[in-house]
Design a protein around this motif. Sequence first.
Motif, mmCIF file in Angstrom:
data_model
loop_
_atom_site.group_PDB
_atom_site.id
_atom_site.type_symbol
_atom_site.label_atom_id
_atom_site.label_comp_id
_atom_site.label_asym_id
_atom_site.label_seq_id
_atom_site.Cartn_x
_atom_site.Cartn_y
_atom_site.Cartn_z
ATOM 1 N N VAL A 81 6.663 3.543 5.460
ATOM 2 C CA VAL A 81 5.298 3.002 5.021
ATOM 3 C C VAL A 81 4.970 2.902 3.512
ATOM 4 N N GLY A 92 -11.569 11.632 1.372
ATOM 5 C CA GLY A 92 -10.757 11.917 2.575
ATOM 6 C C GLY A 92 -9.853 10.919 3.008
ATOM 7 N N LEU A 117 -6.964 8.164 1.466
ATOM 8 C CA LEU A 117 -6.029 7.785 0.319
ATOM 9 C C LEU A 117 -5.623 6.370 0.570
ATOM 10 N N HIS A 118 -6.111 5.671 1.322
ATOM 11 C CA HIS A 118 -5.448 4.309 1.448
ATOM 12 C C HIS A 118 -5.967 3.388 0.190
ATOM 13 N N ASP A 119 -5.158 2.594 -0.332
ATOM 14 C CA ASP A 119 -5.654 1.922 -1.454
ATOM 15 C C ASP A 119 -5.111 0.601 -1.657
ATOM 16 N N GLY A 154 -5.349 -2.240 0.195
ATOM 17 C CA GLY A 154 -6.252 -3.199 0.496
ATOM 18 C C GLY A 154 -7.326 -3.371 -0.589
ATOM 19 N N SER A 162 -14.384 1.248 0.162
ATOM 20 C CA SER A 162 -13.397 1.067 0.909
ATOM 21 C C SER A 162 -13.012 2.379 1.936
ATOM 22 N N THR A 196 -10.925 5.965 10.863
ATOM 23 C CA THR A 196 -12.125 5.915 11.350
ATOM 24 C C THR A 196 -13.027 7.224 11.260
ATOM 25 N N ALA A 234 -17.321 -7.148 3.595
ATOM 26 C CA ALA A 234 -16.311 -8.471 3.524
ATOM 27 C C ALA A 234 -15.233 -7.877 4.078
ATOM 28 N N ALA A 273 -9.870 -9.616 1.086
ATOM 29 C CA ALA A 273 -10.071 -9.817 -0.470
ATOM 30 C C ALA A 273 -10.726 -11.170 -0.829
HETATM 31 CO CO1 B1M Z 1 -2.574 5.101 7.152
HETATM 32 N N1 B1M Z 1 -3.330 4.571 8.737
HETATM 33 N N2 B1M Z 1 -2.785 6.928 7.545
HETATM 34 N N3 B1M Z 1 -1.316 5.200 5.749
HETATM 35 N N4 B1M Z 1 -1.931 3.388 7.382
HETATM 36 C C1 B1M Z 1 -3.765 3.447 9.236
HETATM 37 C C2 B1M Z 1 -5.120 2.937 8.597
HETATM 38 C C3 B1M Z 1 -3.814 3.446 10.597
HETATM 39 C C4 B1M Z 1 -4.490 2.347 11.264
HETATM 40 C C5 B1M Z 1 -2.161 3.306 11.306
HETATM 41 C C6 B1M Z 1 -2.333 3.326 12.551
HETATM 42 O O1 B1M Z 1 -2.293 4.366 13.416
HETATM 43 N N5 B1M Z 1 -2.051 2.438 13.418
HETATM 44 C C7 B1M Z 1 -4.217 4.781 10.774
HETATM 45 C C8 B1M Z 1 -5.719 4.863 11.281
HETATM 46 C C9 B1M Z 1 -6.417 5.132 12.321
HETATM 47 C C10 B1M Z 1 -7.399 5.042 12.514
HETATM 48 O O2 B1M Z 1 -8.232 5.795 11.697
HETATM 49 N N6 B1M Z 1 -8.352 4.665 13.688
HETATM 50 C C11 B1M Z 1 -3.862 5.567 9.858
HETATM 51 C C12 B1M Z 1 -3.457 6.890 9.750
HETATM 52 C C13 B1M Z 1 -3.986 7.657 11.022
HETATM 53 C C14 B1M Z 1 -3.090 7.714 8.754
HETATM 54 C C15 B1M Z 1 -2.792 9.331 8.532
HETATM 55 C C16 B1M Z 1 -3.798 10.094 9.060
HETATM 56 C C17 B1M Z 1 -1.382 9.398 9.169
HETATM 57 C C18 B1M Z 1 -0.950 10.765 9.144
HETATM 58 O O3 B1M Z 1 -0.854 11.402 8.000
HETATM 59 N N7 B1M Z 1 -0.884 11.311 10.186
HETATM 60 C C19 B1M Z 1 -2.748 9.187 6.884
HETATM 61 C C20 B1M Z 1 -4.091 9.594 6.260
HETATM 62 C C21 B1M Z 1 -4.004 9.872 4.712
HETATM 63 C C22 B1M Z 1 -5.383 9.676 4.419
HETATM 64 O O4 B1M Z 1 -6.018 8.859 3.968
HETATM 65 N N8 B1M Z 1 -6.042 11.122 4.135
HETATM 66 C C23 B1M Z 1 -2.224 8.107 6.680
HETATM 67 C C24 B1M Z 1 -1.657 7.787 5.492
HETATM 68 C C25 B1M Z 1 -1.076 6.473 4.985
HETATM 69 C C26 B1M Z 1 0.136 6.458 4.064
HETATM 70 C C27 B1M Z 1 -0.255 7.076 2.491
HETATM 71 C C28 B1M Z 1 1.372 6.670 4.466
HETATM 72 C C29 B1M Z 1 -0.157 4.821 3.660
HETATM 73 C C30 B1M Z 1 -1.194 4.561 2.535
HETATM 74 C C31 B1M Z 1 -0.520 3.998 1.253
HETATM 75 C C32 B1M Z 1 -1.715 3.574 0.236
HETATM 76 O O5 B1M Z 1 -2.290 2.799 0.850
HETATM 77 N N9 B1M Z 1 -1.161 3.637 -0.905
HETATM 78 C C33 B1M Z 1 -0.546 4.422 4.784
HETATM 79 C C34 B1M Z 1 -0.809 3.068 5.368
HETATM 80 C C35 B1M Z 1 -0.060 1.843 4.287
HETATM 81 C C36 B1M Z 1 -1.315 2.477 6.459
HETATM 82 C C37 B1M Z 1 -1.122 1.020 7.288
HETATM 83 C C38 B1M Z 1 0.259 1.053 7.757
HETATM 84 C C39 B1M Z 1 -1.403 -0.050 6.425
HETATM 85 C C40 B1M Z 1 -2.694 -0.056 5.704
HETATM 86 C C41 B1M Z 1 -2.680 -1.227 4.541
HETATM 87 O O6 B1M Z 1 -2.324 -1.036 3.627
HETATM 88 N N10 B1M Z 1 -2.931 -2.383 4.938
HETATM 89 C C42 B1M Z 1 -2.279 1.249 8.236
HETATM 90 C C43 B1M Z 1 -1.994 0.272 9.487
HETATM 91 C C44 B1M Z 1 -2.557 -1.017 9.491
HETATM 92 O O7 B1M Z 1 -3.754 -1.173 8.829
HETATM 93 N N11 B1M Z 1 -2.138 -1.862 9.999
HETATM 94 C C45 B1M Z 1 -2.515 2.495 8.438
HETATM 95 C C46 B1M Z 1 -2.768 -3.660 4.256
HETATM 96 C C47 B1M Z 1 -3.912 -3.977 3.468
HETATM 97 C C48 B1M Z 1 -3.854 -5.314 2.842
HETATM 98 O O8 B1M Z 1 -5.018 -4.381 4.336
HETATM 99 O O9 B1M Z 1 -6.351 -1.964 3.791
HETATM 100 O O10 B1M Z 1 -6.821 -3.399 5.800
HETATM 101 P P1 B1M Z 1 -6.339 -3.349 4.494
HETATM 102 O O11 B1M Z 1 -7.092 -4.027 3.332
HETATM 103 C C49 B1M Z 1 -7.873 -5.396 3.741
HETATM 104 C C50 B1M Z 1 -9.001 -5.396 4.219
HETATM 105 O O12 B1M Z 1 -9.457 -4.302 5.202
HETATM 106 C C51 B1M Z 1 -10.166 -5.546 3.232
HETATM 107 O O13 B1M Z 1 -9.562 -6.466 2.317
HETATM 108 C C52 B1M Z 1 -8.040 -6.106 2.361
HETATM 109 C C53 B1M Z 1 -7.262 -7.140 1.917
HETATM 110 O O14 B1M Z 1 -7.366 -8.266 2.767
HETATM 111 N N12 B1M Z 1 -10.657 -4.309 2.572
HETATM 112 C C54 B1M Z 1 -11.746 -4.688 1.863
HETATM 113 C C55 B1M Z 1 -10.087 -3.229 2.096
HETATM 114 N N13 B1M Z 1 -11.092 -2.506 1.529
HETATM 115 C C56 B1M Z 1 -12.057 -3.317 1.177
HETATM 116 C C57 B1M Z 1 -13.318 -3.274 0.626
HETATM 117 C C58 B1M Z 1 -13.994 -4.345 0.307
HETATM 118 C C59 B1M Z 1 -14.038 -5.362 0.917
HETATM 119 C C60 B1M Z 1 -12.804 -5.478 1.913
HETATM 120 O O15 B1M Z 1 -15.085 -4.099 -0.454
HETATM 121 C C61 B1M Z 1 -15.425 -2.861 -1.227
#
Ligand code: B1M
Length: 208
Positions: free
Chosen positions: A62, A98, A100-102, A104, A146, A150, A193, A196
């Motif tokens: 990932v 808490g 680390l996702h960045d 989006g 952001s 959950t 929102a 993006a």
């Molecule tokens: Co994590 N992760 N992750 N992860 N990760 C998710 C979020 C998860 C859904 C995966 C899954 O299980 N299906 C799940 C969360 C489950 C839940 O909470 N219900 C999860 C989990 C469980 C975890 C860990 C706990 C895993 C573990 O270690 N056991 C751990 C937690 C770490 C922590 O944060 N403390 C973890 C770690 C990681 C990585 C480090 C490996 C990596 C993050 C790398 C990084 O961000 N630098 C990672 C990733 C990449 C993901 C997934 C695969 C992809 C997220 C992403 O970047 N999406 C994700 C699964 C998924 O979402 N499909 C998942 C692409 C991005 C463009 O979309 O972030 O949604 P998104 O942003 C969008 C909108 O949401 C919006 O605009 C963006 C662009 O359109 N948006 C905003 C976002 N922020 C906004 C703010 C705004 C407005 C709009 O205004 C201020």
Amino acid sequence: MEILDGIRDAVVAGDALETKELCQRAIEEGCSASQILEEGLIAGMNVIGPRFKNNEVFVPEVLIAARAMHSGMDVIKTLIVSSDVKEKGTIVIGTVKGDLHDIGKNLVVIMLEGSGYKVIDLGVDLAAEKFVEAVEQYQPQIVGLSALLTTTMGQMKNTVDTLRTLKLKPKIMVGGAPVSQEFCDQIGADAYAADAASAVEIANALIA
Ligand code: B1M
């Protein structure tokens, strides 16, 4: 479009160089930044997401895909951020404590900067106090929060509550995959929102 599928596949494969080169070619071929973003880079992460969930890929894969996505974002940033855009206002943004996702959040930053905002990106894993300090220092019109987990949505509420006690009253915009309009209303933020592109529209409406 073939080139966009190529970008998606390069992100899935975690090939940063290929992603970068294909993004450059896509621009030359006339693709818009939002097409490259939505149909290439984000499409790639949308393939990785379910695989991560189903334990078909793990954290290293990932992270490698995320790195590839960032290399593509660097390329399209040059397309989105044009220097002659007039500054509309200041936005402080970050991912809550808490979390680390960045990826989006970084996309939101690029889009906001591209549309003329000065954006102070505080990074990730930010306690409410960090936002408070930044509000006092930069006096933004908007604070963006952001959250992708959950388990960190509670921190979003905590941060909103803390910001509401300040004399300065920036508008608060929230986003991230688990966040919804309903949750936004529940925690008393000003706007939600979904992505993006809509973050820009919402920011424009908030400062109007
Ligand atoms: Co994590 N992760 N992750 N992860 N990760 C998710 C979020 C998860 C859904 C995966 C899954 O299980 N299906 C799940 C969360 C489950 C839940 O909470 N219900 C999860 C989990 C469980 C975890 C860990 C706990 C895993 C573990 O270690 N056991 C751990 C937690 C770490 C922590 O944060 N403390 C973890 C770690 C990681 C990585 C480090 C490996 C990596 C993050 C790398 C990084 O961000 N630098 C990672 C990733 C990449 C993901 C997934 C695969 C992809 C997220 C992403 O970047 N999406 C994700 C699964 C998924 O979402 N499909 C998942 C692409 C991005 C463009 O979309 O972030 O949604 P998104 O942003 C969008 C909108 O949401 C919006 O605009 C963006 C662009 O359109 N948006 C905003 C976002 N922020 C906004 C703010 C705004 C407005 C709009 O205004 C201020």
